[in-house]
Design an enzyme around this catalytic site. Structure first.
Site, PDB file in Angstrom:
ATOM      1  N   ASP A 197       0.831  -1.236   0.302  1.00 20.91           N
ATOM      2  CA  ASP A 197       0.238   0.171   0.114  1.00 20.91           C
ATOM      3  C   ASP A 197       1.147   1.507  -0.230  1.00 20.91           C
ATOM      4  O   ASP A 197       1.918   1.231   0.959  1.00 20.91           O
ATOM      5  CB  ASP A 197      -1.056   0.362   1.140  1.00 20.91           C
ATOM      6  CG  ASP A 197      -2.372   1.395   1.246  1.00 20.91           C
ATOM      7  OD1 ASP A 197      -2.507   1.234   0.752  1.00 20.91           O
ATOM      8  OD2 ASP A 197      -1.569   2.158   2.185  1.00 20.91           O
ATOM      9  N   ASN A 205      -1.685  12.983  -4.727  1.00 16.47           N
ATOM     10  CA  ASN A 205      -2.562  13.669  -6.238  1.00 16.47           C
ATOM     11  C   ASN A 205      -2.464  14.560  -5.375  1.00 16.47           C
ATOM     12  O   ASN A 205      -3.215  15.713  -6.819  1.00 16.47           O
ATOM     13  CB  ASN A 205      -3.668  12.105  -6.023  1.00 16.47           C
ATOM     14  CG  ASN A 205      -3.532  10.688  -6.605  1.00 16.47           C
ATOM     15  OD1 ASN A 205      -2.199  11.269  -7.242  1.00 16.47           O
ATOM     16  ND2 ASN A 205      -4.197   9.763  -6.140  1.00 16.47           N
ATOM     17  N   ASP A 214      -1.171   9.150 -11.270  1.00 12.02           N
ATOM     18  CA  ASP A 214      -1.557   7.291 -12.391  1.00 12.02           C
ATOM     19  C   ASP A 214       0.275   6.837 -12.404  1.00 12.02           C
ATOM     20  O   ASP A 214       0.337   5.642 -12.848  1.00 12.02           O
ATOM     21  CB  ASP A 214      -2.405   8.406 -13.438  1.00 12.02           C
ATOM     22  CG  ASP A 214      -3.906   7.391 -12.945  1.00 12.02           C
ATOM     23  OD1 ASP A 214      -4.158   6.854 -11.758  1.00 12.02           O
ATOM     24  OD2 ASP A 214      -4.414   8.122 -14.009  1.00 12.02           O
ATOM     25  N   ASP A 240      -4.603   1.753  -4.406  1.00 16.23           N
ATOM     26  CA  ASP A 240      -2.931   2.400  -4.250  1.00 16.23           C
ATOM     27  C   ASP A 240      -2.404   0.974  -3.890  1.00 16.23           C
ATOM     28  O   ASP A 240      -1.240   1.274  -3.415  1.00 16.23           O
ATOM     29  CB  ASP A 240      -2.705   3.924  -3.814  1.00 16.23           C
ATOM     30  CG  ASP A 240      -3.371   3.796  -2.313  1.00 16.23           C
ATOM     31  OD1 ASP A 240      -4.521   2.433  -1.501  1.00 16.23           O
ATOM     32  OD2 ASP A 240      -2.851   4.803  -1.194  1.00 16.23           O
TER      33      ASP A 240
END
Length: 327
Positions: A197, A205, A214, A240
């Site tokens: 993770d 982001n 991305d 993620d």
């Protein structure tokens, strides 16, 4: 039909297969002038052509070339047109064949179609245009079959892969994990999972935008690929989160892989921002009767890694020797 005759080829491999939008055609007929006339018609369509003067030669050509279509007389010395078609279809079941005959009956037409011929033309031809149309349609059918196969494979691939990272998706992972847990249970073989993770993707982001996020996911996916074996299954588990299925790997081996993945992720940076991840590792044991059991354990290991501050590898309920804090 005052086409000028040309000499049939003698070598088994005379022309390279034509490029996209064209093709290689075998024309077999024991009438050299008629064979050459059809060859010129095919060449005018942009096709490469090999000619054979009898059935034996035609079958030899088939063994040494990859044809897109075969045009063959029904009755020839050495081997019949049906035998030529059957040999061609054995070599390539998608190859399309056209049978020519001067002795047309309903029975021979049915026999030709049963042998796998695409079309059946009688000699003398009513017009050369009929030959052109039949050959063009045969080649178009072959193209459509090939395209359908390609599309089917692509649909199958998309059904089991994540479009962003190219890794297997959660559905494929669940199928494979069920199989591997059953194998581990039956044969008492080692099996491990690594759950990964990313620690700071939301912040990344928010700071740099989702397209940059991305890119991070794609970089992490490649880092995972670089550190696992061919038999392992790296998966984008969702968002993620990533999960790696490691058949024939015990806990120590899985922890070593997890450590390498963590180190590789720590070496990554994008737009001046470093990346880190928390990793949980679990090994299958006899208490794991179902795939969900080992998934729950590796999820708990990941939870401990996150609770410990992230950027850490945890195995079961303990920090792994491969654990790392800080870049």
């Amino acid at each position: 039909m005052d086409e000028r005759a040309t000499r049939p080829h003698d070598d088994l491999k005379l022309r390279p297969k034509a490029g996209a939008g064209s093709g290689l055609v075998l024309i077999a007929d024991d009438d050299p002038a008629f064979c050459a006339m059809l060859a010129r018609r095919a060449e005018r369509m942009g096709l490469s052509v090999i000619q054979a003067e009898d059935g034996t030669k035609a079958i030899e050509f088939i063994a040494g070339n990859h044809f897109d279509a075969v045009v063959t007389d029904l009755y020839m010395p050495g081997a019949t047109g049906l035998e030529v078609v059957q040999a061609a279809r054995r070599s390539d079941p998608e190859l399309q064949a056209i049978i020519l005959t001067g002795n047309a009956t309903v029975e021979t037409a049915i026999e030709a179609l049963r042998a796998g011929a695409y079309d059946y033309l009688t000699k003398p031809l009513d017009s050369l245009a009929a030959f052109d149309v039949a050959l063009a349609r045969a080649l178009e059918l072959r193209r459509l079959i090939a395209e359908n196969k390609r599309l089917f494979k692509e649909v199958q691939r998309l059904a089991v892969t994540d479009p962003l990272t190219g890794l297997y998706n959660r559905h494929k992972l669940k199928e494979a994990l069920d199989v591997e847990v059953e194998r581990a249970l039956r044969y008492n073989r080692p099996l491990s999972l690594i759950m990964i993770d990313l620690d700071n993707l939301k912040h990344f982001n928010d700071t740099h935008g989702h397209p940059a996020g991305d890119k991070v996911l794609q970089m992490v996916a490649q880092a995972i690929r670089d550190q696992v074996r061919k038999v392992d299954m790296p998966t984008r588990y969702g968002g993620d989160e990533f999960l790696v299925l490691l058949p024939e790997a015990d806990l120590d081996e899985a922890c070593a892989v997890a450590g390498r993945i963590a180190k590789r992720i720590n070496q990554m940076a994008l737009m001046g921002t470093s990346v880190s991840a928390s990793l949980g590792v679990a090994e299958w044991t006899v208490v794991h009767r179902r795939s969900d059991d080992i998934l729950q354990e590796v999820d708990q290991a990941l939870y401990h890694a996150k609770r410990d501050g992230g950027n850490t590898v945890w195995a079961g309920l303990r920090a792994s020797p491969a654990a790392s804090h800080g870049p």
